[in-house]
Enzyme design. Structure first.
Site, PDB file in Angstrom:
ATOM      1  N   SER A   1     -29.577   5.164   6.640  1.00 11.69           N
ATOM      2  CA  SER A   1     -28.384   4.790   8.175  1.00 11.69           C
ATOM      3  C   SER A   1     -27.937   5.965   7.990  1.00 11.69           C
ATOM      4  O   SER A   1     -27.071   6.392   6.737  1.00 11.69           O
ATOM      5  CB  SER A   1     -28.472   3.515   7.966  1.00 11.69           C
TER       6      SER A   1
ATOM      7  N   CYS B   1     -38.722   5.081   8.387  1.00 10.28           N
ATOM      8  CA  CYS B   1     -38.182   6.024   9.089  1.00 10.28           C
ATOM      9  C   CYS B   1     -39.223   6.744  10.555  1.00 10.28           C
ATOM     10  O   CYS B   1     -37.998   7.319  11.568  1.00 10.28           O
ATOM     11  CB  CYS B   1     -37.132   7.517   8.479  1.00 10.28           C
TER      12      CYS B   1
ATOM     13  N   GLU C   1     -30.931   2.976  16.773  1.00  7.12           N
ATOM     14  CA  GLU C   1     -32.499   2.732  16.214  1.00  7.12           C
ATOM     15  C   GLU C   1     -32.541   1.258  15.826  1.00  7.12           C
ATOM     16  O   GLU C   1     -32.143   0.373  14.948  1.00  7.12           O
ATOM     17  CB  GLU C   1     -32.334   3.334  13.950  1.00  7.12           C
TER      18      GLU C   1
END
Ligand code: NAD
Length: 436
Positions: free
Chosen positions: A226, A281, A379
């Site tokens: 992250s 991702c 996200e």
């Protein structure tokens, strides 16, 4: 319950303290093993083993080093089904997704077998009177890898085949959520003839990561995870004099222009949004529909979503559970937030019922999302696709450029000129262009 130890100097060793974490089978919602969380001393033991193994490995001929990679490729290819099963058991993704992951990793192993061509140096003659200059490519020493939960085999394989073939010794700190894939690969590397100490696995949390970031014996760190942790790893590692590559999170956009093939766009949105339960991702999480096609596109996507079979990844389903209960609940809380902020939840994954205690959340489609909403800004890393309606291509491009994350973007259009305009005007990230 089985406790996973570290892999140091060619053998599995127990953790030096009782600090540990639980590893779940997310499809069953059940703890299946524990994993020891390294203390600084455990990480130091791995660094010492790698440091001791490095000089001989660096001096081993390039032909022999790449030969080990050839053998590893053969063994892994023969046993990829076992590795895929390990991934599915701890991560939850479907078996075909897990096999796809191993295949992507194998591509890097194959690349590493040809490393001899990439390790060539340069020679410049007479750069000054009577002076020639040459450069050579040398191993760094002991290198660290810190990897995320979502690709427990592929992400480590982005780095270690190259690092090992180049003559480095490696210490990997895999995600504590799915640590077994690294242990399996460690055994296969040993079988392939890799000398003890060249590849080591240290499990754990921030303590293990900090030990790698601060120790002078670690020369470089490759991190994937992250964005906040990527930033921390980059700052701490470079402060301690290491080379660091740190890859963070993303919010990937898919722009659909009015002239696009909407069936193809809908198929692609479903695959890219909900494959691996959106825990990728490069998952598409923001679908930017350039009017007047939004109504038609949303309907096509919603129709396709109703056919997605969610369940245990070993049982022929299309989408598995999320990795942990905490992550499942966090993703569900984003849907709550999207609804509270005025988004229209067209398909609601929160209502999905799957028998048992697995960490399941159904695929979710939120329409009429605006750029100020949390579901757009952050996200989510789950099966949630947001639709943002815009009135022009320029507005769509501005959205991509204005987002805080580095974004991959797919464009759907029949107009090659539009794709070119995107290529010229997009400011950040990687670009994927689809011109059917
Ligand atoms: P994460 O950042 O939580 O964890 C990544 C690694 O860092 C793990 O090994 C973890 O144990 C460690 N870590 C966690 N907290 C830490 C702390 N406070 N201090 C030091 N180390 C810590 O990421 P994750 O949830 O495992 O993975 C998902 C994230 O990875 C997503 O944001 C995703 O976009 C990103 N990702 C990016 C790419 C890419 O190529 N850019 C690829 C895959 C995943």
């Amino acid at each position: 319950m089985e406790q996973l130890g570290h892999f140091i100097n060619g053998i599995t060793v127990p953790n030096s303290s009782s600090r540990s974490g639980q590893v779940y089978n997310p499809a069953l919602g059940k703890a299946i093993r524990t994993v020891g969380f390294a203390e600084t001393a455990d990480a130091q033991a791995a660094i010492a083993a790698a440091k001791a193994a490095f000089p001989a490995w660096q001096l081993t001929s390039l032909a022999k080093r790449t030969q080990v990679m050839f053998s590893f490729r053969e063994i892994l290819n023969a046993r990829k089904g076992e590795l895929a099963a390990i991934i599915t058991e701890e991560h939850g993704k479907t078996l075909p997704d897990a096999l796809g992951e191993v295949t992507r990793g194998l591509e890097v192993v194959e690349f590493a077998t040809g490393l001899a061509h990439l390790l060539k140096g340069n020679y410049s003659e007479s750069v000054s009177a009577g002076i020639d200059v040459y450069s050579i490519r040398q191993a760094l020493g002991v290198v660290g890898i810190i990897s995320p939960f979502n690709f427990p085999a592929m992400v480590p394989m982005w780095f270690f085949p190259i690092a090992i073939a180049a003559g480095n010794a490696v210490i990997i700190k895999p995600s504590e959520k799915d640590p077994s894939a690294s242990m399996f690969m460690a055994q296969l590397l040993k079988e392939a003839g890799l000398p003890d100490g060249v590849f080591n696995v240290v499990h754990g949390d921030k303590v293990a990561v900090d030990a790698l970031l601060e120790h002078p014996g670690i020369k470089s760190v490759s991190f994937v995870g992250s964005t906040p942790i990527a930033q921390y790893v980059y700052e701490t590692g470079t402060k301690h004099g290491k080379r660091v590559q740190a890859l963070g999170g993303a919010k990937n956009h898919m722009i659909v222009l009015p002239d696009a093939d909407l069936d193809l766009a809908a198929d692609s949105a479903v695959n890219a949004g909900f494959g691996s339960a959106g825990e990728r991702c490069m998952a598409i999480s923001a679908l930017v529909a350039v009017e007047p096609i939004a109504d038609a596109l949303v309907k096509k996507i919603a129709d396709r979503m109703s056919t997605i079979k969610v369940g245990d990844g070993t049982k022929g389903c299309d989408m598995g559970p999320l990795v942990t209960k905490a992550h499942r609940d966090k993703v569900a809380s984003y849907i709550d937030a999207g609804e509270a902020e005025g988004g229209n939840v067209v398909v609601d994954g929160r209502t999905l019922k799957v028998e048992g205690n697995g960490f399941f959340l159904g695929p979710t489609l939120i329409d009429r999302v605006t750029p100020s909403m949390k579901v757009y800004r952050e996200e989510i890393f789950g099966p949630v696709l947001s639709v943002i309606r815009v009135n022009s291509y320029d507005e769509a491009l501005k959205l991509v450029n204005d987002h805080a994350f580095g974004n991959g973007t797919a464009i759907f259009t029949n107009d090659g000129g539009a794709a070119r305009k995107f290529q010229n005007e997009v400011e950040v990230g990687m670009v994927g262009i689809n011109v059917p």
